[in-house]
Enzyme design. Structure first.
Site, mmCIF file in Angstrom:
data_model
loop_
_atom_site.group_PDB
_atom_site.id
_atom_site.type_symbol
_atom_site.label_atom_id
_atom_site.label_comp_id
_atom_site.label_asym_id
_atom_site.label_seq_id
_atom_site.Cartn_x
_atom_site.Cartn_y
_atom_site.Cartn_z
ATOM 1 N N ASP A 246 3.244 22.573 -81.051
ATOM 2 C CA ASP A 246 3.674 22.997 -79.636
ATOM 3 C C ASP A 246 4.972 22.638 -79.403
ATOM 4 O O ASP A 246 5.546 21.265 -79.268
ATOM 5 C CB ASP A 246 2.793 22.393 -78.804
ATOM 6 N N ASP B 277 -5.752 29.392 -77.301
ATOM 7 C CA ASP B 277 -5.300 28.004 -77.484
ATOM 8 C C ASP B 277 -5.376 27.252 -76.169
ATOM 9 O O ASP B 277 -5.135 27.841 -75.197
ATOM 10 C CB ASP B 277 -3.782 28.104 -77.687
HETATM 11 C C1 DX5 Z 1 -0.883 23.690 -74.221
HETATM 12 C C2 DX5 Z 1 -0.785 23.918 -75.757
HETATM 13 C C3 DX5 Z 1 -1.915 23.784 -76.723
HETATM 14 C C4 DX5 Z 1 -2.612 22.428 -76.403
HETATM 15 C C5 DX5 Z 1 -4.125 22.689 -76.980
HETATM 16 O O1 DX5 Z 1 0.338 23.693 -73.785
HETATM 17 O O2 DX5 Z 1 -0.188 25.075 -76.244
HETATM 18 O O3 DX5 Z 1 -1.713 24.045 -78.044
HETATM 19 O O4 DX5 Z 1 -1.577 21.346 -76.526
HETATM 20 O O5 DX5 Z 1 -4.244 21.053 -76.939
HETATM 21 P P1 DX5 Z 1 -5.828 20.880 -76.527
HETATM 22 O O6 DX5 Z 1 -6.675 21.366 -77.487
HETATM 23 O O7 DX5 Z 1 -5.761 19.554 -75.928
HETATM 24 O O8 DX5 Z 1 -6.012 21.613 -75.268
HETATM 25 ZN ZN ZN Z 2 -0.408 25.710 -78.340
#
Ligand code: DX5
Ligand code: ZN
Length: 242
Positions: free
Chosen positions: A47, A193
């Site tokens: 990310d 996601d």
């Molecule tokens: C949100 C991100 C995600 C997130 C996923 O901004 O794009 O990829 O970090 O993490 P979890 O699984 O903790 O929601």
């Molecule tokens: Zn992400």
């Protein structure tokens, strides 16, 4: 544009998980990636946040270049104006680059540009061009982009933070995307996601997601290896049925 070889690789293993590194131990990221490799995870979700498109900031191309792993690098750009920046991420070793449809006026150009770039990890592999949609963005915005992408990433949380709750209407959005792709007669990977946990990952796989991003449910500070194995086995039954 015809699909690159990496598309078929991902199609063959779908549904699968792409593990978000946001809550991994950043000072030991090499060994965190080693943990994922041991479990059979094949994708690492990176990310990238610029403090503008989303309030938080993470690390950029030099950090991606420093990630030494056989995992495919699935780079999710939550940055403004990706047109002038996307080449740096590809040069840093991204195998998949996803830009937000909301992040600039020239998303179609970004996709065309990426279509002319080579994968620096393996010149024969090709790149996956992804477009992400915030929860509040209608799927119709994808319609003019369908021929220039290989991955649609539906955000099931508002981007910017890990560990948020899954927005249930995302699964309806996934069905809409599937209908749109059928109308276009184009095969595209669909990812989900955000907010995917041990309790809902099977529902997300059953709903037809190909790539399921899961971050804090794996890197919870306790049992990453066990968590990753759980997530992989939760999606496995849905692979056989496709
Ligand atoms: C949100 C991100 C995600 C997130 C996923 O901004 O794009 O990829 O970090 O993490 P979890 O699984 O903790 O929601
Ligand atoms: Zn992400």
């Amino acid at each position: 544009m015809p699909h690159p070889p990496i598309f078929q690789t991902l199609r063959d293993i779908a549904p699968t998980i792409s593990v978000g590194l946001l809550t991994a131990d950043m000072l030991s990221v090499g060994s965190e990636l080693g943990v994922l490799e041991r479990t059979g995870v094949q994708l690492a979700h990176v990310d990238v946040m610029d403090g503008c498109f989303v309030p938080m900031m993470t690390l950029g191309p030099p950090w991606i270049r420093a990630l030494k792993s056989r995992l495919l690098k699935d780079v999710h750009l939550m940055i403004q104006e990706p047109l002038t920046k996307v080449a740096d991420y590809v040069a840093a070793g991204a195998d998949m680059v996803t830009v937000h449809v909301e992040s600039g006026p020239h998303i179609h150009r970004v996709l065309q540009l990426m279509g002319r770039m080579a994968n620096i990890n393996d010149g024969t592999r090709g790149l996956i061009r992804g477009v992400a949609l915030n929860p509040g963005t209608p799927v119709e915005t994808l319609d003019p982009l369908i021929d220039e992408l290989e991955l649609i990433l539906l955000l099931a949380v508002n981007p910017g933070w890990g560990g948020q709750s899954f927005i249930p209407s995302t699964l309806r959005k996934l069905q809409k995307v599937r209908r749109m792709l059928a109308d276009h007669q184009r095969e595209v990977l669909v990812g989900i996601d955000g907010g995917v946990t041990k309790s809902n990952i099977a529902d997300v796989a059953a709903a037809g997601a190909d790539i399921i991003i899961t971050g804090s449910a794996v890197f919870d500070g306790r049992a990453a290896e066990e968590n990753a194995l759980f997530m992989l086995s939760a999606v496995e039954p849905y692979r056989k049925r496709r």
